[in-house]
Scaffold this motif. Sequence first.
Motif, PDB file in Angstrom:
ATOM      1  N   ARG A   1     -11.581   7.060 -47.844  1.00  0.00           N
ATOM      2  CA  ARG A   1     -12.124   8.415 -47.778  1.00  0.00           C
ATOM      3  C   ARG A   1     -13.540   8.466 -48.346  1.00  0.00           C
ATOM      4  O   ARG A   1     -14.432   9.103 -47.767  1.00  0.00           O
ATOM      5  CB  ARG A   1     -11.208   9.376 -48.540  1.00  0.00           C
ATOM      6  N   GLU A   2     -13.767   7.778 -49.453  1.00  0.00           N
ATOM      7  CA  GLU A   2     -15.108   7.804 -50.047  1.00  0.00           C
ATOM      8  C   GLU A   2     -16.137   7.122 -49.162  1.00  0.00           C
ATOM      9  O   GLU A   2     -17.316   7.497 -49.152  1.00  0.00           O
ATOM     10  CB  GLU A   2     -15.091   7.165 -51.439  1.00  0.00           C
ATOM     11  N   GLU A   3     -15.706   6.117 -48.385  1.00  0.00           N
ATOM     12  CA  GLU A   3     -16.628   5.447 -47.469  1.00  0.00           C
ATOM     13  C   GLU A   3     -17.033   6.379 -46.330  1.00  0.00           C
ATOM     14  O   GLU A   3     -18.216   6.443 -45.955  1.00  0.00           O
ATOM     15  CB  GLU A   3     -15.972   4.177 -46.918  1.00  0.00           C
ATOM     16  N   LEU A   4     -16.065   7.101 -45.787  1.00  0.00           N
ATOM     17  CA  LEU A   4     -16.400   8.052 -44.728  1.00  0.00           C
ATOM     18  C   LEU A   4     -17.296   9.157 -45.260  1.00  0.00           C
ATOM     19  O   LEU A   4     -18.260   9.563 -44.596  1.00  0.00           O
ATOM     20  CB  LEU A   4     -15.118   8.658 -44.141  1.00  0.00           C
ATOM     21  N   ALA A   5     -17.023   9.659 -46.443  1.00  0.00           N
ATOM     22  CA  ALA A   5     -17.846  10.719 -47.017  1.00  0.00           C
ATOM     23  C   ALA A   5     -19.298  10.264 -47.147  1.00  0.00           C
ATOM     24  O   ALA A   5     -20.228  11.005 -46.826  1.00  0.00           O
ATOM     25  CB  ALA A   5     -17.287  11.133 -48.376  1.00  0.00           C
ATOM     26  N   GLN A   6     -19.481   9.036 -47.607  1.00  0.00           N
ATOM     27  CA  GLN A   6     -20.839   8.528 -47.769  1.00  0.00           C
ATOM     28  C   GLN A   6     -21.530   8.368 -46.420  1.00  0.00           C
ATOM     29  O   GLN A   6     -22.700   8.749 -46.260  1.00  0.00           O
ATOM     30  CB  GLN A   6     -20.803   7.177 -48.497  1.00  0.00           C
ATOM     31  N   LEU A   7     -20.829   7.823 -45.424  1.00  0.00           N
ATOM     32  CA  LEU A   7     -21.419   7.642 -44.097  1.00  0.00           C
ATOM     33  C   LEU A   7     -21.761   8.972 -43.433  1.00  0.00           C
ATOM     34  O   LEU A   7     -22.766   9.082 -42.730  1.00  0.00           O
ATOM     35  CB  LEU A   7     -20.455   6.861 -43.204  1.00  0.00           C
ATOM     36  N   ALA A   8     -20.928   9.984 -43.665  1.00  0.00           N
ATOM     37  CA  ALA A   8     -21.122  11.284 -43.021  1.00  0.00           C
ATOM     38  C   ALA A   8     -22.087  12.183 -43.785  1.00  0.00           C
ATOM     39  O   ALA A   8     -22.490  13.228 -43.266  1.00  0.00           O
ATOM     40  CB  ALA A   8     -19.774  11.987 -42.858  1.00  0.00           C
ATOM     41  N   GLY A   9     -22.416  11.819 -45.013  1.00  0.00           N
ATOM     42  CA  GLY A   9     -23.324  12.640 -45.799  1.00  0.00           C
ATOM     43  C   GLY A   9     -22.688  13.893 -46.348  1.00  0.00           C
ATOM     44  O   GLY A   9     -23.342  14.935 -46.465  1.00  0.00           O
TER      45      GLY A   9
ATOM     46  N   ALA B   1     -23.352  20.932 -38.730  1.00  0.00           N
ATOM     47  CA  ALA B   1     -24.006  19.769 -39.328  1.00  0.00           C
ATOM     48  C   ALA B   1     -22.977  18.817 -39.933  1.00  0.00           C
ATOM     49  O   ALA B   1     -23.076  17.593 -39.788  1.00  0.00           O
ATOM     50  CB  ALA B   1     -25.002  20.215 -40.391  1.00  0.00           C
ATOM     51  N   VAL B   2     -21.980  19.376 -40.611  1.00  0.00           N
ATOM     52  CA  VAL B   2     -20.923  18.541 -41.188  1.00  0.00           C
ATOM     53  C   VAL B   2     -20.135  17.849 -40.078  1.00  0.00           C
ATOM     54  O   VAL B   2     -19.843  16.651 -40.149  1.00  0.00           O
ATOM     55  CB  VAL B   2     -19.981  19.392 -42.064  1.00  0.00           C
TER      56      VAL B   2
ATOM     57  N   ALA C   1     -15.836  16.979 -28.800  1.00  0.00           N
ATOM     58  CA  ALA C   1     -15.478  18.323 -28.340  1.00  0.00           C
ATOM     59  C   ALA C   1     -14.166  18.771 -28.977  1.00  0.00           C
ATOM     60  O   ALA C   1     -14.020  19.943 -29.365  1.00  0.00           O
ATOM     61  CB  ALA C   1     -15.368  18.330 -26.815  1.00  0.00           C
ATOM     62  N   HIS C   2     -13.218  17.866 -29.094  1.00  0.00           N
ATOM     63  CA  HIS C   2     -11.931  18.190 -29.709  1.00  0.00           C
ATOM     64  C   HIS C   2     -12.106  18.530 -31.183  1.00  0.00           C
ATOM     65  O   HIS C   2     -11.492  19.490 -31.685  1.00  0.00           O
ATOM     66  CB  HIS C   2     -10.999  16.988 -29.552  1.00  0.00           C
ATOM     67  N   LEU C   3     -12.941  17.780 -31.882  1.00  0.00           N
ATOM     68  CA  LEU C   3     -13.211  18.051 -33.293  1.00  0.00           C
ATOM     69  C   LEU C   3     -13.770  19.461 -33.472  1.00  0.00           C
ATOM     70  O   LEU C   3     -13.338  20.208 -34.363  1.00  0.00           O
ATOM     71  CB  LEU C   3     -14.192  17.007 -33.839  1.00  0.00           C
ATOM     72  N   HIS C   4     -14.725  19.848 -32.645  1.00  0.00           N
ATOM     73  CA  HIS C   4     -15.307  21.190 -32.741  1.00  0.00           C
ATOM     74  C   HIS C   4     -14.281  22.261 -32.397  1.00  0.00           C
ATOM     75  O   HIS C   4     -14.258  23.328 -33.032  1.00  0.00           O
ATOM     76  CB  HIS C   4     -16.524  21.294 -31.827  1.00  0.00           C
ATOM     77  N   ALA C   5     -13.434  21.986 -31.403  1.00  0.00           N
ATOM     78  CA  ALA C   5     -12.409  22.970 -31.029  1.00  0.00           C
ATOM     79  C   ALA C   5     -11.432  23.202 -32.180  1.00  0.00           C
ATOM     80  O   ALA C   5     -11.031  24.335 -32.454  1.00  0.00           O
ATOM     81  CB  ALA C   5     -11.664  22.499 -29.781  1.00  0.00           C
ATOM     82  N   LEU C   6     -11.042  22.138 -32.871  1.00  0.00           N
ATOM     83  CA  LEU C   6     -10.121  22.279 -34.004  1.00  0.00           C
ATOM     84  C   LEU C   6     -10.794  22.990 -35.177  1.00  0.00           C
ATOM     85  O   LEU C   6     -10.167  23.810 -35.860  1.00  0.00           O
ATOM     86  CB  LEU C   6      -9.629  20.904 -34.457  1.00  0.00           C
ATOM     87  N   ALA C   7     -12.056  22.678 -35.409  1.00  0.00           N
ATOM     88  CA  ALA C   7     -12.750  23.252 -36.566  1.00  0.00           C
ATOM     89  C   ALA C   7     -13.094  24.722 -36.360  1.00  0.00           C
ATOM     90  O   ALA C   7     -13.212  25.473 -37.337  1.00  0.00           O
ATOM     91  CB  ALA C   7     -14.025  22.456 -36.859  1.00  0.00           C
ATOM     92  N   HIS C   8     -13.255  25.131 -35.119  1.00  0.00           N
ATOM     93  CA  HIS C   8     -13.635  26.515 -34.826  1.00  0.00           C
ATOM     94  C   HIS C   8     -12.574  27.203 -33.983  1.00  0.00           C
ATOM     95  O   HIS C   8     -12.892  27.920 -33.037  1.00  0.00           O
ATOM     96  CB  HIS C   8     -14.976  26.542 -34.097  1.00  0.00           C
ATOM     97  N   ALA C   9     -11.328  26.985 -34.319  1.00  0.00           N
ATOM     98  CA  ALA C   9     -10.211  27.529 -33.532  1.00  0.00           C
ATOM     99  C   ALA C   9      -9.976  28.983 -33.885  1.00  0.00           C
ATOM    100  O   ALA C   9      -9.082  29.320 -34.662  1.00  0.00           O
ATOM    101  CB  ALA C   9      -8.949  26.716 -33.778  1.00  0.00           C
ATOM    102  N   GLU C  10     -10.800  29.848 -33.364  1.00  0.00           N
ATOM    103  CA  GLU C  10     -10.643  31.280 -33.580  1.00  0.00           C
ATOM    104  C   GLU C  10      -9.998  31.919 -32.357  1.00  0.00           C
ATOM    105  O   GLU C  10     -10.217  31.477 -31.228  1.00  0.00           O
ATOM    106  CB  GLU C  10     -12.006  31.928 -33.845  1.00  0.00           C
ATOM    107  N   PRO C  11      -9.239  32.978 -32.515  1.00  0.00           N
ATOM    108  CA  PRO C  11      -8.627  33.645 -31.357  1.00  0.00           C
ATOM    109  C   PRO C  11      -9.694  34.132 -30.374  1.00  0.00           C
ATOM    110  O   PRO C  11     -10.723  34.654 -30.774  1.00  0.00           O
ATOM    111  CB  PRO C  11      -7.876  34.825 -31.976  1.00  0.00           C
TER     112      PRO C  11
END
Length: 310
Positions: A69-77, A97-98, A114-124
Amino acid sequence: MTVPAVNQDLATDEGLRARRGAASRPSDVRLQSRSSELGDFLRSRRDRLTPEAAGVISYGRRRVPGLRREELAQLAGVSITYLTRLEQGQSRNASDAVLAGLARALRLDDDERAHLHALAHAEPTLRSRPVRPETPRPGAVQLVRAIAEGPTLLLGRFNDVLAWNPLAHGLVAGHLDPDAPADRGARPNLIRMLFLDPHTRALYRDWESEAALAVASLRYVAAEFPDDVRIAHLVGEISTDSPDFARMWARHSVRLCTSGTKLLHHPSVGDLDLDYEVLHLPQGDGQRLLTFTAPRGSASEAGLRLLHAA
């Protein structure tokens, strides 16, 4: 089976065990929130990515197959605290940005982004509210019936067959009643048939690849319509009856299927290599046309002619 609430997604106990590397077996169905679904997707992509592929120098013995997890956090900023909250379903509405940083670090392809954005912004939304059986538009049904030379189906958002022409019926479901799509309460569903109907399973020469693609497509579409409770019913039903489906659903693979080739073995005309195209209708409600063709002069084209004459 308990009816799930709107704006929730479904996973199986079997799927949770599969993600932890345990022996798989179909089990009881339980629900997860949309934010938990986002966390599951992030963890599945992190587990998939090796340190070498991510350009991370690894020291010492690793307890996880993929990135820490810490490796991904560092790579993703991003901070490890925030990433932990995302993976544990404790944070919603991550900024673009995240998400871009996570997608870049995880080496996500276009469909996964696209799937990541759909899950993160899953509003009705208006298009994600319907929960009643879908109603095919008369013009789309007429179009399907007017196409005589190629197998064509009108599909609902979760692969219910809303209409098919005679050639499509003979190709994918000749053992079913030709009028089955008219029964709103018991329409054929291509995903259910693929996993639970022996006739359909035998139709595909490479069933494992076809099934994996179908599940990945279903996950992609499910995130596009987060308020439609029917996806929970469908996934719950098939997961309970098919260990193969539960195993594939637990992978969190996603794919937007628009075209390709299907390798079939039809019981009447033999092997067919058919190209398919998926044409989404402009209303954006998930209904789409699925068409099959064969190269001109090929053995598969001859097979379709034989099927048409049957």
